[in-house]
Write a protein that holds these residues in place. Structure first.
Motif, mmCIF file in Angstrom:
data_model
loop_
_atom_site.group_PDB
_atom_site.id
_atom_site.type_symbol
_atom_site.label_atom_id
_atom_site.label_comp_id
_atom_site.label_asym_id
_atom_site.label_seq_id
_atom_site.Cartn_x
_atom_site.Cartn_y
_atom_site.Cartn_z
ATOM 1 N N ILE A 144 0.873 -1.189 0.000
ATOM 2 C CA ILE A 144 0.000 0.000 0.000
ATOM 3 C C ILE A 144 0.900 1.226 0.000
ATOM 4 O O ILE A 144 1.688 1.441 0.929
ATOM 5 C CB ILE A 144 -0.921 0.049 1.229
ATOM 6 C CG1 ILE A 144 -1.757 -1.218 1.322
ATOM 7 C CG2 ILE A 144 -1.840 1.273 1.142
ATOM 8 C CD1 ILE A 144 -2.747 -1.194 2.467
ATOM 9 N N GLY A 145 0.781 2.037 -1.038
ATOM 10 C CA GLY A 145 1.518 3.295 -1.100
ATOM 11 C C GLY A 145 2.622 3.263 -2.143
ATOM 12 O O GLY A 145 3.520 2.411 -2.091
ATOM 13 N N GLY A 166 4.871 5.701 -2.676
ATOM 14 C CA GLY A 166 5.876 6.724 -2.380
ATOM 15 C C GLY A 166 7.256 6.122 -2.618
ATOM 16 O O GLY A 166 7.396 5.027 -3.192
ATOM 17 N N GLU A 191 -2.244 2.545 -4.727
ATOM 18 C CA GLU A 191 -1.959 3.949 -4.395
ATOM 19 C C GLU A 191 -3.262 4.757 -4.429
ATOM 20 O O GLU A 191 -4.013 4.688 -5.395
ATOM 21 C CB GLU A 191 -0.935 4.513 -5.387
ATOM 22 C CG GLU A 191 -0.758 6.010 -5.365
ATOM 23 C CD GLU A 191 -0.371 6.592 -3.993
ATOM 24 O OE1 GLU A 191 0.559 6.073 -3.351
ATOM 25 O OE2 GLU A 191 -1.035 7.563 -3.567
ATOM 26 N N GLY A 231 17.440 15.007 -0.367
ATOM 27 C CA GLY A 231 18.879 14.795 -0.351
ATOM 28 C C GLY A 231 19.144 13.355 0.069
ATOM 29 O O GLY A 231 18.473 12.844 0.970
ATOM 30 N N LYS A 256 -6.695 3.839 -5.762
ATOM 31 C CA LYS A 256 -7.128 2.695 -4.949
ATOM 32 C C LYS A 256 -6.805 3.006 -3.498
ATOM 33 O O LYS A 256 -5.778 2.575 -2.954
ATOM 34 C CB LYS A 256 -6.411 1.414 -5.392
ATOM 35 C CG LYS A 256 -6.759 0.934 -6.768
ATOM 36 C CD LYS A 256 -8.209 0.539 -6.942
ATOM 37 C CE LYS A 256 -8.529 -0.840 -6.469
ATOM 38 N NZ LYS A 256 -9.939 -1.232 -6.758
ATOM 39 N N ARG A 257 -7.682 3.791 -2.880
ATOM 40 C CA ARG A 257 -7.466 4.122 -1.456
ATOM 41 C C ARG A 257 -7.947 2.960 -0.594
ATOM 42 O O ARG A 257 -9.104 2.551 -0.687
ATOM 43 C CB ARG A 257 -8.197 5.406 -1.058
ATOM 44 C CG ARG A 257 -8.016 5.744 0.429
ATOM 45 C CD ARG A 257 -8.554 7.098 0.803
ATOM 46 N NE ARG A 257 -7.795 8.185 0.243
ATOM 47 C CZ ARG A 257 -6.628 8.630 0.730
ATOM 48 N NH1 ARG A 257 -6.110 8.072 1.811
ATOM 49 N NH2 ARG A 257 -5.998 9.612 0.147
ATOM 50 N N VAL A 258 -7.061 2.434 0.205
ATOM 51 C CA VAL A 258 -7.409 1.324 1.097
ATOM 52 C C VAL A 258 -8.158 1.890 2.295
ATOM 53 O O VAL A 258 -7.719 2.856 2.922
ATOM 54 C CB VAL A 258 -6.127 0.594 1.559
ATOM 55 C CG1 VAL A 258 -6.462 -0.469 2.593
ATOM 56 C CG2 VAL A 258 -5.406 -0.007 0.368
ATOM 57 N N ALA A 308 3.234 0.774 3.142
ATOM 58 C CA ALA A 308 4.221 1.840 2.865
ATOM 59 C C ALA A 308 3.407 3.116 2.644
ATOM 60 O O ALA A 308 3.648 3.873 1.718
ATOM 61 C CB ALA A 308 5.053 1.482 1.643
ATOM 62 N N ILE A 341 6.754 23.990 9.097
ATOM 63 C CA ILE A 341 7.660 24.407 8.009
ATOM 64 C C ILE A 341 6.915 25.177 6.912
ATOM 65 O O ILE A 341 5.717 24.995 6.715
ATOM 66 C CB ILE A 341 8.387 23.192 7.381
ATOM 67 C CG1 ILE A 341 7.399 22.181 6.811
ATOM 68 C CG2 ILE A 341 9.303 22.546 8.377
ATOM 69 C CD1 ILE A 341 8.080 21.008 6.113
ATOM 70 N N VAL A 349 13.460 25.027 2.636
ATOM 71 C CA VAL A 349 12.533 24.662 3.720
ATOM 72 C C VAL A 349 12.865 25.531 4.935
ATOM 73 O O VAL A 349 13.993 25.490 5.442
ATOM 74 C CB VAL A 349 12.672 23.170 4.128
ATOM 75 C CG1 VAL A 349 11.623 22.813 5.183
ATOM 76 C CG2 VAL A 349 12.572 22.245 2.939
ATOM 77 N N LEU A 372 6.807 -0.351 6.380
ATOM 78 C CA LEU A 372 8.052 0.074 5.718
ATOM 79 C C LEU A 372 7.996 1.588 5.460
ATOM 80 O O LEU A 372 6.946 2.129 5.122
ATOM 81 C CB LEU A 372 8.180 -0.691 4.402
ATOM 82 C CG LEU A 372 9.351 -0.380 3.473
ATOM 83 C CD1 LEU A 372 9.775 -1.658 2.724
ATOM 84 C CD2 LEU A 372 9.015 0.695 2.454
ATOM 85 N N GLY A 407 16.051 7.767 2.943
ATOM 86 C CA GLY A 407 17.159 6.803 2.921
ATOM 87 C C GLY A 407 16.843 5.592 3.784
ATOM 88 O O GLY A 407 17.172 4.455 3.427
#
Ligand SMILES: Cc1cc2nc3c(=O)[nH]c(=O)nc-3n(C[C@H](O)[C@H](O)[C@H](O)COP(=O)(O)OP(=O)(O)OC[C@H]3O[C@@H](n4cnc5c(N)ncnc54)[C@H](O)[C@@H]3O)c2cc1C
Length: 435
Positions: free
Chosen positions: A14-15, A17, A38, A51, A140-142, A170, A199, A244, A309, A325
């Protein structure tokens, strides 16, 4: 005696990103079929710049060496050679950037480190180049995930359902899969915590940045002040700069999950004492104030056949530029582990090993990132002593950048095979399966 063959495992992520796609790339590279669901209609470039340190690049290598090669082609370095090995040049945000105090430069980095960043859209584009069409299902929103026996049932907002052998959440810092994993076990850990900092952010074309910042425009800079700071760094292969602004408060955050509208005047008011050149960047800021969230503690990254994750597992504040990362490191370890699974019943062992290897390190990043935020906004015992701040920063990042992730992958597989000893190859019974 003949062994019976189980149906091949089915895996959903799921996701889509950075975390979810990285895992998909790793699984596809190892011939493990996967489907990514997603919610959005297309990829989002929220956050704009990213970065990535040497550890993230090593993770790309372990996911798929071509991933790193393609990233190397789109990455953006610092412009001037003297800044090549600096993640940031730390300066004061006050008028004159600290020159009145005699401060001219504060390089944070290491000889083995090469500054690299990218526009998120460029990164997602190269990631998608590894993913066969149809693998990512958009819109596809869960809405619900439940474990039913040894399966995971997924319900979508559009009324459809899917059932899979295992599911990887995810789905980002506010993802619903965190509730599935932690809801009964540690309910107080489900919701992310407001980090105490909001921010403002935006992207500025490099020519405009040069007009405003002059020689400071081409490289990554971190301008620091009490309770606030701004980071400015090149992306889009030098054509643009991402910035930012970090501002302490408002505490508590009482505006729900998302960004709230604000005017340039609101921002300028919050950034009192900043050099005028930095305030001019605000003409290119989105008129929004975003809260920053993190998960300071997470008791487990998995439950049964559901595993977390990326940010849903360990969202951190952005001060160490290390969140994505960590998602890439997750994906490297988990894709290698899942690739050695022979039957669906082994998922839990794989998730247990992943949790034992990834959770301590990812959580340490969350905690140290929060500490770094206090230091960079002069709220630590180092106060505004820039020599000490730079010295501190130069010590605190090596363990993140120099990590031996290949050793983690080897340990993960060894640990997995201790839990699930390798079996002789299964023999099909008249071509039928047991499920
Ligand atoms: C200002 C800022 C600067 C940062 N800078 C850096 C940096 O320089 N370096 C770095 O390494 N990290 C950085 N980070 C952190 C980094 O952005 C995140 O760690 C990373 O993007 C998280 O990726 P993810 O895939 O885990 O989650 P996300 O990017 O949040 O992706 C989650 C996806 O899941 C989808 N989704 C959510 N719920 C559902 C659902 N119910 N059904 C279906 N889909 C769903 C979402 O639409 C989304 O596409 C920064 C973060 C911020 C806020």
């Amino acid at each position: 005696m003949e062994q019976q063959v189980e149906a091949p495992p089915t895996i959903a992520i799921i996701g889509a990103g950075i975390g979810g796609l990285a895992l998909a790339i790793g699984l596809i590279k190892r011939n493990v079929p996967v489907t990514v669901y997603e919610a959005a209609a297309e990829f989002s470039s929220v956050g704009a710049g990213i970065g990535l340190g040497p550890n993230a690049l090593n993770a790309m290598d372990l996911i798929n060496p071509t991933f790193r090669e393609r990233y190397e082609k789109i990455k953006t370095k610092n412009e001037r050679p003297e800044f090549e090995h600096a993640v940031f040049d730390a300066l004061y945000a006050e008028e004159g950037f600290g020159q009145k105090r005699g401060w001219n430069r504060g390089l944070i980095g290491a000889p083995y480190f090469t500054r690299s960043g990218a526009h998120r859209k460029d990164l997602l584009d190269i990631m998608m180049s590894f993913i066969p069409e149809g693998t990512v299902k958009f819109r596809k929103r869960v809405s619900l995930v439940e474990q039913v026996g040894d399966k995971v049932r997924i319900e979508f907002e559009d009324g459809t359902t899917e059932t899979v052998s295992a599911l990887i959440g995810a789905d980002g810092v506010k993802g619903i899969t965190r509730q599935v994993v932690l809801g009964d076990f540690a309910p107080h850990e489900v919701q992310p915590k407001f980090s105490g900092v909001s921010i403002f952010r935006g992207i500025i074309p490099i020519e405009k940045a040069r007009e405003i910042l002059g020689t400071h425009a081409g490289d990554a800079k971190f301008f620091l002040a009490k309770g606030k700071a701004v980071t400015v760094y090149p992306i889009s292969q030098g054509r643009e700069k991402n910035f930012v602004f970090f501002v302490e408060g408002p505490k508590p955050w009482l505006h729900g999950d998302n960004a709230i509208p604000c005017t340039k005047e609101d921002m300028v008011k919050d950034l009192g004492g900043f050099d005028d050149r930095l305030l001019k960047l605000l003409d290119y800021a989105k008129p929004l104030r975003w809260p920053t969230w993190h998960h300071p503690h997470t008791s487990t990254f998995f439950r049964g056949r559901v595993c977390l994750l990326g940010d849903v597992a360990h969202a951190s504040t952005p001060y160490q530029a290390a969140g994505a990362g960590q998602g890439l490191e997750d994906a490297a370890v988990l894709s290698h582990l899942i690739s050695v699974i022979k039957s669906p019943s082994e998922f839990e062992a794989a998730f247990r090993v992943y949790d034992s290897i990834r959770r301590p390190r990812a959580q340490k990043v969350v905690i140290t990132s929060f500490e770094a935020g206090l230091i960079y906004t002069f709220r630590s015992l180092l106060r505004d002593d820039m020599n000490k701040i730079v010295e501190n920063a130069n010590q605190r990042l090596h363990w993140i950048w120099q990590h031996d992730l290949a050793a983690d992958v080897r340990t993960a597989k060894d640990d997995f095979f201790r839990l699930v000893p390798e079996q002789p190859p299964a023999v099909p019974r008249h071509g039928r399966t047991t499920q």
